[in-house]
Write an enzyme that holds these catalytic residues in place. Structure first.
Site, PDB file in Angstrom:
ATOM      1  N   HIS B 300     -32.390 -44.205  16.793  1.00 43.00           N
ATOM      2  CA  HIS B 300     -33.464 -44.651  17.687  1.00 43.00           C
ATOM      3  C   HIS B 300     -33.167 -44.083  19.077  1.00 43.00           C
ATOM      4  CE1 HIS B 300     -36.797 -46.965  19.055  1.00 43.00           C
ATOM      5  NE2 HIS B 300     -36.070 -47.729  19.844  1.00 43.00           N
ATOM      6  N   GLU B 311     -26.978 -49.907  18.977  1.00 41.42           N
ATOM      7  CA  GLU B 311     -27.193 -49.061  17.788  1.00 41.42           C
ATOM      8  C   GLU B 311     -25.864 -48.470  17.304  1.00 41.42           C
ATOM      9  OE1 GLU B 311     -30.138 -45.970  18.230  1.00 41.42           O
ATOM     10  OE2 GLU B 311     -30.243 -45.642  16.054  1.00 41.42           O
ATOM     11  N   LYS B 332     -34.930 -38.130  21.318  1.00 45.94           N
ATOM     12  CA  LYS B 332     -35.779 -38.624  22.418  1.00 45.94           C
ATOM     13  C   LYS B 332     -35.380 -38.015  23.755  1.00 45.94           C
ATOM     14  CE  LYS B 332     -37.357 -43.124  20.636  1.00 45.94           C
ATOM     15  NZ  LYS B 332     -36.605 -43.351  19.370  1.00 45.94           N
ATOM     16  N   HIS B 337     -39.965 -40.785  24.601  1.00 44.81           N
ATOM     17  CA  HIS B 337     -40.201 -41.910  23.685  1.00 44.81           C
ATOM     18  C   HIS B 337     -41.703 -42.023  23.458  1.00 44.81           C
ATOM     19  CE1 HIS B 337     -39.930 -45.473  21.481  1.00 44.81           C
ATOM     20  NE2 HIS B 337     -38.975 -46.096  22.124  1.00 44.81           N
TER      21      HIS B 337
END
Lengths: 98, 416
Positions: B300, B311, B332, B337
């Site tokens: 992510h 994470e 990202k 994002h």
């Protein structure tokens, strides 16, 4: 400029429609303006012709229908305005607090 | 249970609007993050974004374009690409066995922003008559369904930043169970209005501008990371019953084999190690994969303080010692994002990485944070790495954690 010419100008400017496709009796839907699109077109008509349209939706299947409708409104609203200005002073706009 | 193939991909992204361009830029680590230049930018602390080079006029007739928010424009064009790539003949398919599954976090937020400008700033009642139709979250999915005459389920998922991982996962479940044969699934987002950017800014989630180079401002897993940068775009895949795809001779980009969805249910923004780990475990379990069989993770990896530490800890909890061996990318850093489109875009990047045997770089990572001590493939892609199984993580405000697991088509079919 006629009402038809002024309407055509709106269609060319805002909907990028080829002027050669614009005719009085051609359905507006064929130009990509369906009943939903008509709701927005009526805003442009109000601005261009300085007329006030009723809130209720109106069905105008062809450009010819739109021309007749606008001409009718122009005649009626022009007559009303002339009458108002002759009889009374127009009311002041409602006060809006700062 | 049926197997599910990915047979089509479409992308409109800050890194490019074709899979070739997207993958080339992602591999090279070219950042699409820029300082944006609008009149309202002076009211933003760090006016940064990853924008898409896109003109709706190239794709839609003017009367129709007037009815499409930018988010719907992205979605429709990405869907056309995906359906074209899959060589899918929807008119001659059983159209009730085809579904549309789309994710978006903010829907037609630019339309809403425009309407507020008209109503409140200009004190005019002349908002566009299409404001509801353009602003509603399910407009992108509805337009795709109308364009292709798809009469199966047309569903929109809104779980913030995991929306399109959820939409792909939910579509996968329907095909796997035999309820549908084909799904057009993914996400779209167009949040780069003044109102959209300001709303994210005041949450203190956005990156401060790197004074040396604005394009490097998003720094996932880095010691000096300061937040995320908003992006826009759409990514859409065609999912298809494996046997159907084989029978019609479709090119298969990969096999979606697992989907895990677990909700934190603890805080509206703060992520949890337990929730993220549970979602990864759930995806592995349904995919019947041992943790050690995962070759690559697209994290992510937002670049926020909270996400990247949590994470990393969650990956360690799930993978144990293998966590230090498995390469992890946070793309990202360069595409921004995309909120509700992020999960789908990163799933696509995971598939492309697997197809090309390339580990994508996590850019702008000079010194990793002390608690971010895994292999994030810093700053440089790695080529000729055999990748058979990938995991793509998507976590969200609201706590919906969604994880997708895919396997190389070549591995299972024995073909190149």
């Amino acid at each position: 400029m006629t009402t038809f010419e002024r309407l055509s100008k709106i269609l060319v400017k805002n909907y990028k429609i080829d002027p050669e496709r614009i005719t009085l009796d051609g359905p507006l839907e064929e130009l990509g303006i369906d009943s939903l699109g008509m709701a927005e077109l009526l805003f442009f008509i109000e601005d261009e012709f300085k007329v006030h349209l009723p809130f209720d939706p109106v069905a105008l299947p062809t450009l010819g229908d739109a021309v007749s409708y606008i001409d009718g409104l122009l005649t009626a609203q022009h007559a009303t305005r002339t009458q108002i200005s002759a009889d009374v002073t127009a009311p002041a706009p409602p006060h809006r607090p700062a | 249970m049926r197997r599910v193939a990915v047979t089509g991909i479409g992308v409109i992204s800050p890194l490019g609007s074709s899979t070739v361009e997207l993958f080339a830029n992602a591999t090279a680590g070219h950042s699409a993050v820029r300082r944006i230049d609008e009149t309202w930018c002076k009211r933003l602390v760090s006016p940064l974004a990853a924008c898409v080079h896109f003109s709706g006029e190239e794709h839609f007739a003017a009367p129709k374009l007037r009815m499409l928010d930018r988010v719907s424009q992205f979605a429709i064009v990405a869907a056309r690409q995906a359906i074209g790539d899959a060589r899918l003949d929807i008119p001659n398919a059983d159209r009730q066995r085809v579904g549309i599954f789309l994710g978006t976090g903010m829907g037609g937020s630019q339309t809403t922003d425009d309407a507020y400008q008209t109503l409140y700033a200009k004190q005019s009642n002349r908002i566009k008559p299409f404001t509801v139709l353009m602003g509603m979250a399910n407009a992108p999915a509805a337009w795709i369904g109308i364009e292709y005459g798809v009469t199966g389920p047309n569903l929109t998922y809104s779980t913030a930043c995991s929306s399109s991982a959820v939409s792909i996962g939910e579509a996968w479940m329907r095909i796997r169970a035999g309820d549908l044969d084909v799904a057009i699934a993914g996400g779209a987002e167009a949040p780069l209005s003044f109102g959209g950017l300001k709303a994210w800014e005041v949450l203190h989630t956005l990156a401060t501008e790197d004074p040396s180079d604005a394009s490097t401002s998003c720094k996932p897993f880095s010691k000096n990371r300061s937040g995320m940068v908003l992006g826009e775009g759409a990514a859409i895949v065609v999912l298809e019953d494996w046997e159907r795809a084989i029978q019609r001779g479709a090119i298969i980009h990969g096999e979606l084999i697992g989907y895990g969805i677990v909700t934190d249910a603890s805080h509206i923004t703060r992520p949890t190690v337990a929730g993220q780990a549970a979602a990864m475990r759930a995806a592995l379990q349904v995919a019947a994969c041992a943790p050690a069989s995962i070759d690559y993770i697209n994290a992510h990896g937002t670049g926020t303080q909270a996400n990247d530490s949590v994470e990393t800890a969650a990956i360690k909890q799930v993978f144990g010692e293998d966590a230090f061996r498995i390469p992890i990318s946070a793309t990202k850093a360069i595409h921004g994002h995309l909120l509700g489109a992020s999960g789908a875009l990163e799933f696509v990047l995971s598939l492309l990485a697997m197809q090309h045997d390339v580990l994508l770089p996590t850019m702008h990572l000079d010194i990793a944070a002390a608690d971010c001590d895994l292999d994030y493939v810093p700053n440089c892609a790695r080529h000729n790495v055999n990748i058979n199984t990938v995991m793509s993580n998507s976590f969200a405000f609201g706590g919906t954690n969604a994880v997708l697991v895919a396997r190389s088509a070549a591995q299972r079919t024995g073909t190149a």
